[in-house]
Write a protein that holds these residues in place. Structure first.
Motif, mmCIF file in Angstrom:
data_model
loop_
_atom_site.group_PDB
_atom_site.id
_atom_site.type_symbol
_atom_site.label_atom_id
_atom_site.label_comp_id
_atom_site.label_asym_id
_atom_site.label_seq_id
_atom_site.Cartn_x
_atom_site.Cartn_y
_atom_site.Cartn_z
ATOM 1 N N ALA A 179 3.103 5.767 -10.586
ATOM 2 C CA ALA A 179 3.916 6.908 -10.817
ATOM 3 C C ALA A 179 5.032 6.871 -12.042
ATOM 4 C CB ALA A 179 4.736 6.953 -9.557
ATOM 5 N N ILE A 180 5.258 7.848 -12.567
ATOM 6 C CA ILE A 180 5.974 7.817 -13.654
ATOM 7 C C ILE A 180 6.949 9.003 -13.489
ATOM 8 C CG2 ILE A 180 6.405 8.538 -16.374
ATOM 9 C CD1 ILE A 180 3.515 7.478 -16.514
ATOM 10 N N TRP A 181 8.338 8.553 -13.356
ATOM 11 C CA TRP A 181 9.741 9.415 -13.085
ATOM 12 C C TRP A 181 10.382 9.585 -14.502
ATOM 13 C CZ3 TRP A 181 11.887 10.473 -8.039
ATOM 14 C CH2 TRP A 181 11.177 10.184 -6.969
ATOM 15 N N LEU A 182 10.556 10.815 -14.693
ATOM 16 C CA LEU A 182 11.692 11.332 -15.661
ATOM 17 C C LEU A 182 12.927 11.986 -14.856
ATOM 18 C CD1 LEU A 182 9.142 13.494 -18.070
ATOM 19 C CD2 LEU A 182 10.190 11.363 -18.557
ATOM 20 N N TYR A 183 14.192 11.639 -15.298
ATOM 21 C CA TYR A 183 15.368 11.918 -14.626
ATOM 22 C C TYR A 183 16.504 11.900 -15.519
ATOM 23 C CZ TYR A 183 16.474 7.008 -14.763
ATOM 24 O OH TYR A 183 16.815 5.692 -15.245
ATOM 25 N N LYS A 214 21.182 4.943 -13.285
ATOM 26 C CA LYS A 214 19.866 3.931 -13.814
ATOM 27 C C LYS A 214 18.765 3.900 -12.538
ATOM 28 C CE LYS A 214 17.455 0.591 -15.567
ATOM 29 N NZ LYS A 214 16.725 0.488 -16.953
ATOM 30 N N GLY A 215 17.556 4.443 -12.811
ATOM 31 C CA GLY A 215 16.713 4.605 -11.647
ATOM 32 C C GLY A 215 15.651 3.342 -11.830
ATOM 33 N N VAL A 216 15.259 2.767 -10.579
ATOM 34 C CA VAL A 216 14.268 1.741 -10.577
ATOM 35 C C VAL A 216 13.281 2.152 -9.560
ATOM 36 C CG1 VAL A 216 15.822 -0.166 -11.380
ATOM 37 C CG2 VAL A 216 15.833 0.395 -8.936
ATOM 38 N N LEU A 217 12.167 1.590 -9.614
ATOM 39 C CA LEU A 217 11.036 1.702 -8.582
ATOM 40 C C LEU A 217 10.792 0.564 -7.797
ATOM 41 C CD1 LEU A 217 8.542 4.265 -10.355
ATOM 42 C CD2 LEU A 217 10.319 4.776 -8.710
ATOM 43 N N LEU A 218 10.662 0.414 -6.507
ATOM 44 C CA LEU A 218 10.533 -0.693 -5.868
ATOM 45 C C LEU A 218 9.810 -0.392 -4.611
ATOM 46 C CD1 LEU A 218 12.861 -0.934 -3.406
ATOM 47 C CD2 LEU A 218 14.121 -1.970 -5.355
ATOM 48 N N GLN A 219 9.340 -1.508 -4.095
ATOM 49 C CA GLN A 219 8.751 -1.425 -2.476
ATOM 50 C C GLN A 219 9.655 -2.068 -1.612
ATOM 51 O OE1 GLN A 219 5.726 -0.036 -1.927
ATOM 52 N NE2 GLN A 219 4.306 -0.101 -3.420
ATOM 53 N N HIS A 273 0.819 -1.194 -0.093
ATOM 54 C CA HIS A 273 -0.010 -0.121 -0.170
ATOM 55 C C HIS A 273 0.778 1.265 0.167
ATOM 56 C CE1 HIS A 273 1.099 -0.809 4.218
ATOM 57 N NE2 HIS A 273 0.656 0.467 4.499
ATOM 58 N N GLN A 274 2.102 1.288 0.200
ATOM 59 C CA GLN A 274 3.076 2.046 0.062
ATOM 60 C C GLN A 274 3.532 2.828 -1.199
ATOM 61 O OE1 GLN A 274 3.953 3.870 3.140
ATOM 62 N NE2 GLN A 274 3.800 2.225 4.725
ATOM 63 N N GLN A 275 3.677 3.966 -1.274
ATOM 64 C CA GLN A 275 4.306 4.430 -2.617
ATOM 65 C C GLN A 275 5.775 3.806 -2.684
ATOM 66 O OE1 GLN A 275 4.138 8.647 -3.579
ATOM 67 N NE2 GLN A 275 2.890 9.158 -1.701
ATOM 68 N N PRO A 276 6.136 3.435 -4.112
ATOM 69 C CA PRO A 276 7.323 3.008 -4.451
ATOM 70 C C PRO A 276 8.346 3.935 -4.299
ATOM 71 C CG PRO A 276 6.277 3.448 -6.213
ATOM 72 C CD PRO A 276 5.045 3.629 -5.542
ATOM 73 N N TRP A 277 9.481 3.564 -3.636
ATOM 74 C CA TRP A 277 10.685 4.254 -3.619
ATOM 75 C C TRP A 277 11.351 4.364 -4.947
ATOM 76 C CZ3 TRP A 277 13.669 4.701 1.572
ATOM 77 C CH2 TRP A 277 12.873 4.712 2.467
ATOM 78 N N PHE A 278 12.130 5.466 -5.000
ATOM 79 C CA PHE A 278 13.142 5.666 -6.472
ATOM 80 C C PHE A 278 14.652 5.155 -5.960
ATOM 81 C CE2 PHE A 278 15.843 7.964 -8.974
ATOM 82 C CZ PHE A 278 15.585 7.627 -10.459
ATOM 83 N N LEU A 279 15.240 4.266 -6.594
ATOM 84 C CA LEU A 279 16.457 3.864 -6.150
ATOM 85 C C LEU A 279 17.342 4.405 -7.339
ATOM 86 C CD1 LEU A 279 15.637 2.407 -3.730
ATOM 87 C CD2 LEU A 279 17.233 0.824 -4.136
ATOM 88 N N ALA A 280 18.464 5.274 -7.119
ATOM 89 C CA ALA A 280 19.197 5.452 -8.355
ATOM 90 C C ALA A 280 20.524 4.688 -7.896
ATOM 91 C CB ALA A 280 19.511 6.995 -7.890
ATOM 92 N N LEU A 281 20.830 3.996 -9.092
ATOM 93 C CA LEU A 281 22.060 3.294 -8.913
ATOM 94 C C LEU A 281 23.007 3.719 -10.102
ATOM 95 C CD1 LEU A 281 19.349 1.009 -8.710
ATOM 96 C CD2 LEU A 281 21.194 -0.152 -7.965
ATOM 97 N N PRO A 282 24.302 4.119 -9.418
ATOM 98 C CA PRO A 282 25.213 4.441 -10.658
ATOM 99 C C PRO A 282 25.475 3.572 -11.523
ATOM 100 C CG PRO A 282 25.993 4.946 -8.389
ATOM 101 C CD PRO A 282 24.787 4.166 -8.270
ATOM 102 N N PRO A 301 9.408 8.632 -0.588
ATOM 103 C CA PRO A 301 8.413 9.484 -1.430
ATOM 104 C C PRO A 301 7.648 10.104 -0.148
ATOM 105 C CG PRO A 301 7.764 7.192 -1.620
ATOM 106 C CD PRO A 301 9.265 7.304 -1.043
ATOM 107 N N VAL A 302 7.714 9.637 0.976
ATOM 108 C CA VAL A 302 6.458 10.158 1.891
ATOM 109 C C VAL A 302 7.370 11.379 2.913
ATOM 110 C CG1 VAL A 302 5.600 9.455 4.567
ATOM 111 C CG2 VAL A 302 5.772 7.627 2.472
ATOM 112 N N THR A 303 8.706 11.054 3.261
ATOM 113 C CA THR A 303 9.406 12.040 3.923
ATOM 114 C C THR A 303 10.074 13.214 2.795
ATOM 115 O OG1 THR A 303 11.218 10.965 3.912
ATOM 116 C CG2 THR A 303 9.796 10.787 5.747
#
Length: 370
Positions: free
Chosen positions: A309-313, A354-359, A48-57, A70-72
């Motif tokens: 959600a859709i992220w552009l980065y 490279k960005g990924v969205l995960l719970q 039920h939580q919003q997915p987090w955006f993980l930025a991996l070099p 995404p909450v804080t």
């Protein structure tokens, strides 16, 4: 009072916590640690939580990645020093990340949970392949608690010919997490094997029984694989010769196309409807698009999405543009997210990511303990 709360009531309170807050709660005392651990093993949290955006070099520099809550709105640094080999992210699988080894040109995949620091290399494929397309099918009905079921499809690629040299591999191979093995599931047309090997990146979208990949060269097009029938086909892309960047995501269960026009033109979002017809559903707000690109081209823009959600980065230090479902409002809204420049007062090097969205999930995964 808190020490006397029944476990079920305490677990209900824990269900409202974000992963970082829950991790701190687990360290408060033995009782909370036991309750949180039991809750993680028996619940479907955190769907039920919003997915987090993980930025991996992309080059695994410094063996760390950066996670946006995404909450804080805070950024956190996660160490990746538990990786035994250099890797590059492919995509997320629920609460896990699919990775590929970079110390060899031959495809070797692994999965990890960056929050619990678990890592596991998957078995070698039946056929050695270089640069194949990789697609993920998450079996949502099989995801309960710490059980995650998925399949990985690998199509095309180059393989060694019997008499030397290399040739395009016209077969499709599949990994099933339920039995932990690879199997060749059928042939594929040679022309599609060439296309997915030369022009298709690893990003894929699965919806309604079909895996989709976007080709990486203008004019863009979409490669589609019907899983049940093993039938391949090609889909056209709107304004394909005028797009400077194009990416596929899944939104509300539908295949969605995000693209940016040449010469700093509009950013657009289309949705595939019945009859394989693309319908324009949204334009990137001009001011936010200019802010993202710096008033220049869309060329280095990347995109990752989930149903909500859709992220552009671009780089880790650049701001990010998010189109997301507003909680409790039944509509979607555009939000600007500041890039990660500092974590706990320490400057972060501006890297290509490279960005990924995960719970995020703190429970042990059966997929990582096979």
């Amino acid at each position: 009072m808190w020490s006397n709360l029944p476990f079920d009531l305490l677990a209900k309170i824990f269900s409202f916590l974000s992963p970082d807050s829950l991790a701190r709660a687990r360290s408060a005392c033995r009782r909370w640690h036991t309750c949180a651990k039991s809750y993680l093993l028996t619940s479907s949290w955190p769907q039920h939580q919003q997915p987090w955006f993980l930025a991996l070099p992309t080059r695994n520099r410094g063996q760390c990645c950066y996670a946006h809550n995404p909450v804080t709105g805070n950024w956190h640094m996660l160490s990746l020093d538990f990786f035994p080999v250099p890797v590059r992210p492919v995509a997320s699988i629920g609460s896990l990340i699919l990775l590929r080894s970079t110390n060899s040109t031959i495809l070797q995949l692994a999965i990890c949970n960056p929050f619990t620091r678990e890592f596991r290399q998957l078995p070698a494929l039946n056929i050695t392949r270089t640069n194949p397309a990789v697609g993920i099918v998450l079996l949502e009905s099989g995801q309960h608690g710490n059980s995650l079921c998925f399949m990985i499809y690998v199509a095309g690629g180059m393989s060694d010919a019997p008499r030397g040299g290399a040739t395009y591999e016209s077969t499709l191979e599949m990994y099933d997490s339920r039995d932990g093995t690879w199997q060749i599931v059928g042939p594929m047309p040679t022309e599609f094997a060439v296309r997915v090997t030369v022009w298709t990146p690893n990003d894929s979208v699965y919806t309604d029984g079909v895996l989709y990949w976007m080709t990486s060269a203008r004019a863009y097009s979409v490669m589609a694989l019907e899983i049940g029938s093993n039938r391949w086909r090609e889909l056209s892309v709107p304004l394909s010769d005028r797009l400077e960047f194009a990416a596929l995501v899944r939104r509300n269960g539908r295949l969605t196309l995000v693209g940016g026009m040449l010469d700093g033109g509009d950013g657009c979002i289309w949705e595939l409807e019945e009859g394989e017809k693309w319908v324009l559903i949204e334009n990137v707000p001009v001011e936010l698009g200019m802010r993202l690109t710096g008033g220049k081209s869309w060329g280095s823009t990347k995109c990752v999405g989930s149903d909500g959600a859709i992220w552009l980065y671009r780089e880790i230090g650049s701001g990010m543009l998010v189109w997301r479902q507003a909680e409790g409002k039944g509509k979607w809204e555009w939000v600007w997210v500041e890039g990660c420049c500092f974590v706990r007062g320490k400057m972060v090097q501006n890297l290509i990511i490279k960005g990924v969205l995960l719970q995020p999930n703190l429970a042990n995964s059966s997929c990582l303990n096979c």
